[in-house]
Motif scaffolding. Structure first.
Motif, PDB file in Angstrom:
ATOM      1  N   SER A  90       0.826  -1.210   0.000  1.00 34.82           N
ATOM      2  CA  SER A  90       0.000   0.000   0.000  1.00 34.82           C
ATOM      3  C   SER A  90       0.858   1.258   0.000  1.00 34.82           C
ATOM      4  O   SER A  90       0.568   2.224  -0.714  1.00 34.82           O
ATOM      5  N   GLY A  91       1.934   1.258   0.794  1.00 39.92           N
ATOM      6  CA  GLY A  91       2.798   2.432   0.856  1.00 39.92           C
ATOM      7  C   GLY A  91       3.454   2.762  -0.466  1.00 39.92           C
ATOM      8  O   GLY A  91       3.654   3.941  -0.800  1.00 39.92           O
ATOM      9  N   LEU A  92       3.778   1.742  -1.253  1.00 41.82           N
ATOM     10  CA  LEU A  92       4.440   1.964  -2.534  1.00 41.82           C
ATOM     11  C   LEU A  92       3.475   2.389  -3.639  1.00 41.82           C
ATOM     12  O   LEU A  92       3.898   2.990  -4.637  1.00 41.82           O
ATOM     13  N   THR A  93       2.206   2.084  -3.491  1.00 41.11           N
ATOM     14  CA  THR A  93       1.275   2.253  -4.613  1.00 41.11           C
ATOM     15  C   THR A  93       0.106   3.191  -4.342  1.00 41.11           C
ATOM     16  O   THR A  93      -0.628   3.519  -5.269  1.00 41.11           O
ATOM     17  N   THR A  94      -0.096   3.626  -3.129  1.00 39.76           N
ATOM     18  CA  THR A  94      -1.339   4.314  -2.772  1.00 39.76           C
ATOM     19  C   THR A  94      -1.587   5.579  -3.581  1.00 39.76           C
ATOM     20  O   THR A  94      -2.712   5.816  -4.058  1.00 39.76           O
ATOM     21  N   MET A  95      -0.580   6.429  -3.787  1.00 37.45           N
ATOM     22  CA  MET A  95      -0.777   7.665  -4.530  1.00 37.45           C
ATOM     23  C   MET A  95      -0.919   7.406  -6.027  1.00 37.45           C
ATOM     24  O   MET A  95      -1.670   8.117  -6.716  1.00 37.45           O
ATOM     25  N   MET A  96      -0.219   6.392  -6.529  1.00 35.11           N
ATOM     26  CA  MET A  96      -0.361   6.018  -7.933  1.00 35.11           C
ATOM     27  C   MET A  96      -1.798   5.590  -8.230  1.00 35.11           C
ATOM     28  O   MET A  96      -2.402   6.006  -9.233  1.00 35.11           O
ATOM     29  N   PHE A  97      -2.376   4.778  -7.346  1.00 26.65           N
ATOM     30  CA  PHE A  97      -3.741   4.306  -7.576  1.00 26.65           C
ATOM     31  C   PHE A  97      -4.760   5.434  -7.444  1.00 26.65           C
ATOM     32  O   PHE A  97      -5.799   5.406  -8.104  1.00 26.65           O
ATOM     33  N   LEU A  98      -4.480   6.416  -6.602  1.00 27.44           N
ATOM     34  CA  LEU A  98      -5.378   7.567  -6.506  1.00 27.44           C
ATOM     35  C   LEU A  98      -5.360   8.355  -7.814  1.00 27.44           C
ATOM     36  O   LEU A  98      -6.421   8.757  -8.323  1.00 27.44           O
ATOM     37  N   PHE A  99      -4.176   8.584  -8.370  1.00 33.61           N
ATOM     38  CA  PHE A  99      -4.073   9.285  -9.651  1.00 33.61           C
ATOM     39  C   PHE A  99      -4.819   8.517 -10.735  1.00 33.61           C
ATOM     40  O   PHE A  99      -5.546   9.110 -11.550  1.00 33.61           O
ATOM     41  N   GLU A 100      -4.663   7.194 -10.762  1.00 34.69           N
ATOM     42  CA  GLU A 100      -5.326   6.393 -11.786  1.00 34.69           C
ATOM     43  C   GLU A 100      -6.841   6.459 -11.636  1.00 34.69           C
ATOM     44  O   GLU A 100      -7.565   6.521 -12.638  1.00 34.69           O
ATOM     45  N   LEU A 101      -7.339   6.423 -10.405  1.00 40.53           N
ATOM     46  CA  LEU A 101      -8.779   6.497 -10.208  1.00 40.53           C
ATOM     47  C   LEU A 101      -9.343   7.791 -10.776  1.00 40.53           C
ATOM     48  O   LEU A 101     -10.341   7.782 -11.510  1.00 40.53           O
ATOM     49  N   LEU A 102      -8.700   8.899 -10.476  1.00 42.33           N
ATOM     50  CA  LEU A 102      -9.183  10.191 -10.958  1.00 42.33           C
ATOM     51  C   LEU A 102      -9.082  10.287 -12.478  1.00 42.33           C
ATOM     52  O   LEU A 102     -10.027  10.717 -13.158  1.00 42.33           O
ATOM     53  N   ALA A 103      -7.922   9.870 -13.004  1.00 38.28           N
ATOM     54  CA  ALA A 103      -7.706   9.984 -14.448  1.00 38.28           C
ATOM     55  C   ALA A 103      -8.622   9.057 -15.230  1.00 38.28           C
ATOM     56  O   ALA A 103      -9.253   9.459 -16.227  1.00 38.28           O
ATOM     57  N   PHE A 104      -8.729   7.802 -14.787  1.00 39.64           N
ATOM     58  CA  PHE A 104      -9.532   6.837 -15.532  1.00 39.64           C
ATOM     59  C   PHE A 104     -11.028   7.122 -15.406  1.00 39.64           C
ATOM     60  O   PHE A 104     -11.797   6.762 -16.304  1.00 39.64           O
ATOM     61  N   SER A 105     -11.460   7.741 -14.322  1.00 36.26           N
ATOM     62  CA  SER A 105     -12.872   8.118 -14.207  1.00 36.26           C
ATOM     63  C   SER A 105     -13.235   9.105 -15.307  1.00 36.26           C
ATOM     64  O   SER A 105     -14.265   8.968 -15.986  1.00 36.26           O
ATOM     65  N   VAL A 106     -12.389  10.103 -15.493  1.00 35.00           N
ATOM     66  CA  VAL A 106     -12.630  11.106 -16.534  1.00 35.00           C
ATOM     67  C   VAL A 106     -12.542  10.473 -17.921  1.00 35.00           C
ATOM     68  O   VAL A 106     -13.395  10.716 -18.793  1.00 35.00           O
ATOM     69  N   LEU A 107     -11.521   9.636 -18.125  1.00 32.42           N
ATOM     70  CA  LEU A 107     -11.336   9.017 -19.440  1.00 32.42           C
ATOM     71  C   LEU A 107     -12.479   8.082 -19.793  1.00 32.42           C
ATOM     72  O   LEU A 107     -12.952   8.058 -20.936  1.00 32.42           O
ATOM     73  N   LEU A 108     -12.944   7.296 -18.818  1.00 31.59           N
ATOM     74  CA  LEU A 108     -14.022   6.354 -19.092  1.00 31.59           C
ATOM     75  C   LEU A 108     -15.292   7.093 -19.473  1.00 31.59           C
ATOM     76  O   LEU A 108     -16.007   6.692 -20.407  1.00 31.59           O
ATOM     77  N   CYS A 109     -15.571   8.178 -18.771  1.00 26.33           N
ATOM     78  CA  CYS A 109     -16.739   8.990 -19.106  1.00 26.33           C
ATOM     79  C   CYS A 109     -16.612   9.552 -20.523  1.00 26.33           C
ATOM     80  O   CYS A 109     -17.557   9.510 -21.314  1.00 26.33           O
ATOM     81  N   ALA A 110     -15.428  10.062 -20.856  1.00 31.83           N
ATOM     82  CA  ALA A 110     -15.214  10.650 -22.180  1.00 31.83           C
ATOM     83  C   ALA A 110     -15.311   9.600 -23.283  1.00 31.83           C
ATOM     84  O   ALA A 110     -15.881   9.857 -24.354  1.00 31.83           O
ATOM     85  N   LEU A 111     -14.781   8.407 -23.030  1.00 31.23           N
ATOM     86  CA  LEU A 111     -14.823   7.355 -24.044  1.00 31.23           C
ATOM     87  C   LEU A 111     -16.244   6.834 -24.258  1.00 31.23           C
ATOM     88  O   LEU A 111     -16.626   6.507 -25.391  1.00 31.23           O
ATOM     89  N   LEU A 112     -17.028   6.759 -23.196  1.00 26.77           N
ATOM     90  CA  LEU A 112     -18.430   6.365 -23.358  1.00 26.77           C
ATOM     91  C   LEU A 112     -19.168   7.394 -24.210  1.00 26.77           C
ATOM     92  O   LEU A 112     -19.989   7.041 -25.071  1.00 26.77           O
TER      93      LEU A 112
END
Length: 375
Positions: free
Chosen positions: A245-267
């Motif tokens: 968790s310590g190594l990945t927590t901020m990376m996964f937060l960035f991905e959640l925010l970015a992919f939420s926007v991208l998924l909406c745009a792609l739909l």
């Protein structure tokens, strides 16, 4: 050491080939420099483009993927000792379990390796499909376009021979980007999968206590030693998960925010594209996002559930028939297991399937708003 563990072998080898793990040579800097230059040209394109919303969404998706790719590579380089230490922890714990020669544990490890290999190959397959999609997109267009929208200041990249050279460059760095991006996700999921197996192994050991030490035939010293081993094993699992968790927590937060926007745009892009080939390519993009996110959230949720299940396994030891000091030890295990080991998102919220569902619900809500606004 890790060469015999199929769960992580392929992913570690790919990352090692590009000098992002273990080896430290010029390959890592070549990867970072080429990808960073490509991102620069994409940013210039996004700032200056006069394309419609379809082109902006498509190129925005690609830009985020490349930024995420470079970010992963940089994190691997910066925290290389942490990732190598995590691999060593996994390797040591794996061989400790394998050395028990227990049929149940051996079955868990066999299933783990099989699932790990299937996941790694499946993710690479999706990466290949996406790369093919990038390459085929220009062929579906009636005018000259590049796989990735990019612009080099002072150069007209759509004239011969610059167009052909830049197209070849982009197609050459695409596999490199996949090898930087996909094995990272597969490796982290493999770490999580092994954490699940460790939780199951602890549950198995706890349930064996009642079998090995039935009431009236107990050796208190041996029972206390085995309970102590279970407690230490539980603590090692918690430390292992906290390290992931310590190594990945901020990376996964960035991905959640970015992919939420991208998924909406792609739909949204699905309802405005005007050709079958473009529709297929957009579907490949969406599948790539969902495959990456779902694998992570599925196994992170399972890890949390199996960590919680340790409490029930501890209760099944018939702890209430033990001596009072041993009862207290079991109760402490149960209490600790009720705060399950979890992979955190931004050091705030555990990654679960409920969070994945919330992501899809939020994305669909914004998609319907966009659909109404643009008709």
């Amino acid at each position: 050491m890790f060469e015999d563990i199929q769960l992580i072998y392929m992913n570690v080898c790919i990352l090692r080939f590009w000098a992002l793990l273990y080896d430290r040579n010029v390959k890592r800097y070549v990867c970072i420099c080429l990808a960073s230059f490509h991102i620069f040209t994409q940013v210039v394109y996004m700032v200056t483009t006069k394309e419609g919303i379809t082109g902006i969404i498509r190129n925005g998706y690609m830009l985020v993927l490349w930024i995420n790719t470079v970010l992963r590579a940089v994190l691997l380089m910066q925290d290389q000792d942490g990732y190598v230490g995590l691999i060593q922890s996994l390797t040591s714990a794996y061989y400790d379990l394998a050395s028990e020669k227990d049929p149940y544990i051996a079955g868990l490890l066999d299933d783990l390796n099989r699932q790990g290999m299937l996941m790694a190959r499946g993710n690479l397959f999706f990466g290949v499909l996406t790369s093919v999609g990038f390459g085929l997109y220009p062929l579906s267009s009636s005018e000259r376009v590049l796989p990735f929208g990019s612009r080099i200041p002072g150069v007209d990249e759509y004239t011969t021979p610059y167009y052909q050279l830049w197209y070849v460059f982009q197609m050459l760095i695409t596999p490199m980007g996949c090898c930087m991006y996909i094995p990272y996700t597969s490796l982290i999921v493999a770490f999580i999968m092994f954490g699940i197996v460790r939780c199951k192994a602890l549950q198995y050991r706890l349930r064996l206590l009642a079998v090995r030490h039935p009431a009236g035939q107990r050796n208190s010293r041996h029972l206390a030693a085995e309970i102590g081993e279970c407690i230490r094993y539980q603590q090692s699992i918690i430390a292992y998960v906290d390290k992931i968790s310590g190594l990945t927590t901020m990376m996964f937060l960035f991905e959640l925010l970015a992919f939420s926007v991208l998924l909406c745009a792609l739909l949204f892009m699905l309802i405005i594209v005007d050709s079958t080939s473009q529709l297929i390519i957009v579907c490949l993009y969406i599948n790539m996002i969902l495959a990456q996110i779902l694998a992570l959230y599925w196994y992170a949720n399972e890890l949390r559930e199996q960590s919680l299940a340790v409490a029930m396994a501890a209760y099944d030891t018939e702890w209430y028939t033990f001596e009072i000091p041993l009862r207290k030890n079991i109760l402490f295990m149960i209490m600790r297991a009720q705060r399950p080991a979890s992979i955190l998102l931004g050091n705030v919220r555990p990654i679960t399937l409920e969070l994945f569902q919330n992501l899809l619900n939020t994305t669909y809500t914004f998609f319907t708003v966009l659909k109404r606004v643009y008709g």
